[in-house]
Design a protein around this motif. Sequence first.
Motif, mmCIF file in Angstrom:
data_model
loop_
_atom_site.group_PDB
_atom_site.id
_atom_site.type_symbol
_atom_site.label_atom_id
_atom_site.label_comp_id
_atom_site.label_asym_id
_atom_site.label_seq_id
_atom_site.Cartn_x
_atom_site.Cartn_y
_atom_site.Cartn_z
ATOM 1 N N PRO A 1 74.295 76.054 77.322
ATOM 2 C CA PRO A 1 74.952 74.866 76.756
ATOM 3 C C PRO A 1 75.733 74.088 77.833
ATOM 4 O O PRO A 1 76.244 74.697 78.787
ATOM 5 N N PHE B 1 78.188 70.655 70.312
ATOM 6 C CA PHE B 1 76.907 71.367 70.300
ATOM 7 C C PHE B 1 76.985 72.698 69.555
ATOM 8 O O PHE B 1 76.058 73.505 69.642
ATOM 9 N N SER C 1 75.417 64.509 67.735
ATOM 10 C CA SER C 1 76.151 65.201 68.803
ATOM 11 C C SER C 1 75.778 64.632 70.165
ATOM 12 O O SER C 1 76.615 64.553 71.065
ATOM 13 N N LYS C 2 74.537 64.214 70.308
ATOM 14 C CA LYS C 2 74.120 63.643 71.588
ATOM 15 C C LYS C 2 74.867 62.339 71.877
ATOM 16 O O LYS C 2 75.337 62.106 72.993
ATOM 17 N N VAL D 1 71.449 70.691 69.204
ATOM 18 C CA VAL D 1 71.563 69.266 69.528
ATOM 19 C C VAL D 1 71.093 68.439 68.334
ATOM 20 O O VAL D 1 70.030 68.705 67.770
#
Lengths: 570, 85
Positions: A5, A109, A67-68, A63
Amino acid sequence: MAEWPPVLIFLLGAVLIPFVPRSARSSVFVAAPLSALLYIISLDTGVHATMPFLSYELIPFEVTRLSKLFAYVFCTATTLGGIYAFHLKDASQQSAALVYSGGAVGVLFSGDLFTLLVFWELMAVASAWLIWARRSPVSYRAGMRYLNVHLSGGAVLLAGILWRLADTGTLVFTAMDASQTYNWLILCGFALNTAIPPLHAWLPDGYPKATVTGAVFLSAFTTKTAIYTLARGFAGWEILVPVGVAMALYGVVYAVLANDIRGILAYHIISQVGYMVAGVGIGTEMAINGAAAHAFTHILYKGLLFMGAGAVLQATGKSKLTELGGLTKALPWTMILYMIGAFSISGFPLFSGFVSKSVTISAAGAAGYGWAEMLLHLASVGTFLHTGLKLPYFTWFGPEKPHKVGHVPTGMYVAMAIMAALNIGIGLRPHLLYSILPYPLDYHPYAPAHVIESAQVLLFTWLGFWVLRGQLGGHPTVALDTDWFFRKPGRWIEERLVTAVVGIYDATLAGATRLVHTTVRTFSDPGALLLGADHSGDREPTASEIPIGPAVLVVILVIVAVLFGMTLSK
Amino acid sequence: MVSRNTWIVVVAAMAVSILAEFFVHGHGEHPWWLVKGFYAGFGFVCCALIIIISKFVGHAFLDRPETYYDPEEGEGSTTEGDHHG
């Protein structure tokens, strides 16, 4: 295949910083979030890593589009914060800032609530350090309050998570169901970090007391991470609509009363986050898009505003409106760059806030929340009034005050310039932002009617400010807020309970010590008891100094005893 | 503080923003859109209300001396910027 991560890149950077030469630390700082950003761009959505934990499976790396989006702007803000703080020679503060932003990325994440909680607490501790790092007693105490409040919130969150686990048997972070009490506990934990009143007081209490560079990081992550968790777990919870609108207005009222420039900006974080909370509460695809887009631009313009206010503090050593004024000649570039942030937050056409805030407001109208739409418009007036008019007017214009204006490091200007460029870039090319939102969005912020409407509101807000500007100058006061509950009664309890108990203890100790001293002296020198005199001196006491009372008493007692004995023996 | 030229620009922009409404159609969601210059009035009135109401609430209930919580908070700004180690 399990992947690493992105948070690990931040943590690696934080660990490395103290061990690399001082001159390389700032470069390491900037390199960490930049490489994380490149890594995140390459990621596909989906679960990237799982991990067994007891009998459960944790998802430390999942992902989503949401969140991205947040991760892009978190990494950008950390990189620019690193450039802003490039002059800094304080490894602990640099490491703490990386751990803090890394924790925020870790939350984004986290596919399960346990991993999320770990990063949540990591953020709390690391961010408190950014307040402590100012190394003044006031900041120390504020940081302590900040940490206590966040750890309490974390405890509520933990309770909710464990209760939910016991009931459902899962730690996976999915949409929450409003009929379960434990979900309300989880909401409370998240709401504290979102700074929803009355759980917001840590923010305007702590941020103005943080270091110049620390406040830039603080303004970006805690509240926006919380908005992410709300959007993921609580979309469509209707209670969040009135709560968000109330937040937007609450921040506006308190920003009128604030005197510290970073205090004004702190209250406007609450106000701006209110739009996002309302968007989450509305819960339609357009509203979630609006909340996410506004979080994205908010980090960029609020970062820029905190950078500008920080540059003023860095150069003058002052941050109160009552002590500032007339800085146009001394800090012109800071003013220009700050104003770009101010135009962005106020929603001027061609700036970033215009294309994001209006998505949420329009979503409110489209979903049948006409009242929310109007009140959010009202809050926008307040935003321009404080951030765009009051603060710059009394800092750069207004009556000149005597200042010794120091140097503003180049890195600060570079970071502010890039931030400003991003805000204008998004304002000019909104579809770049719209294309990375969680849901497809067909929205045209530059519809003529919308531009005209915004122009009228802003221009006539200016007129209102100009007419009433005499009312708006700072006053050397603090406004009561909910931090009163943990600041004043705390003092009261300390005085009544702690101080009183300590007082009794001290008195008892002193009394016992005196008793022991007297006893020892008496038995080591019984003559003193009879004569009541101190023989330690060389001088014989004079007759009038000898207290005869005790001696007479002893003599009488002896005579009585002798007479009594003689009587008995007969 | 505000020069003559700035005033000319701002007043011109105000006039244009209101006049432009007469040439734009659409935005029919709200009845108030039919009132020309509604948002101009909205901006001015809201701005005045925010200042007046907030100041009243502050003076009447909320404002306390800077040293109310902590005597050291009143000592001007509390530091000379960051610690530079």
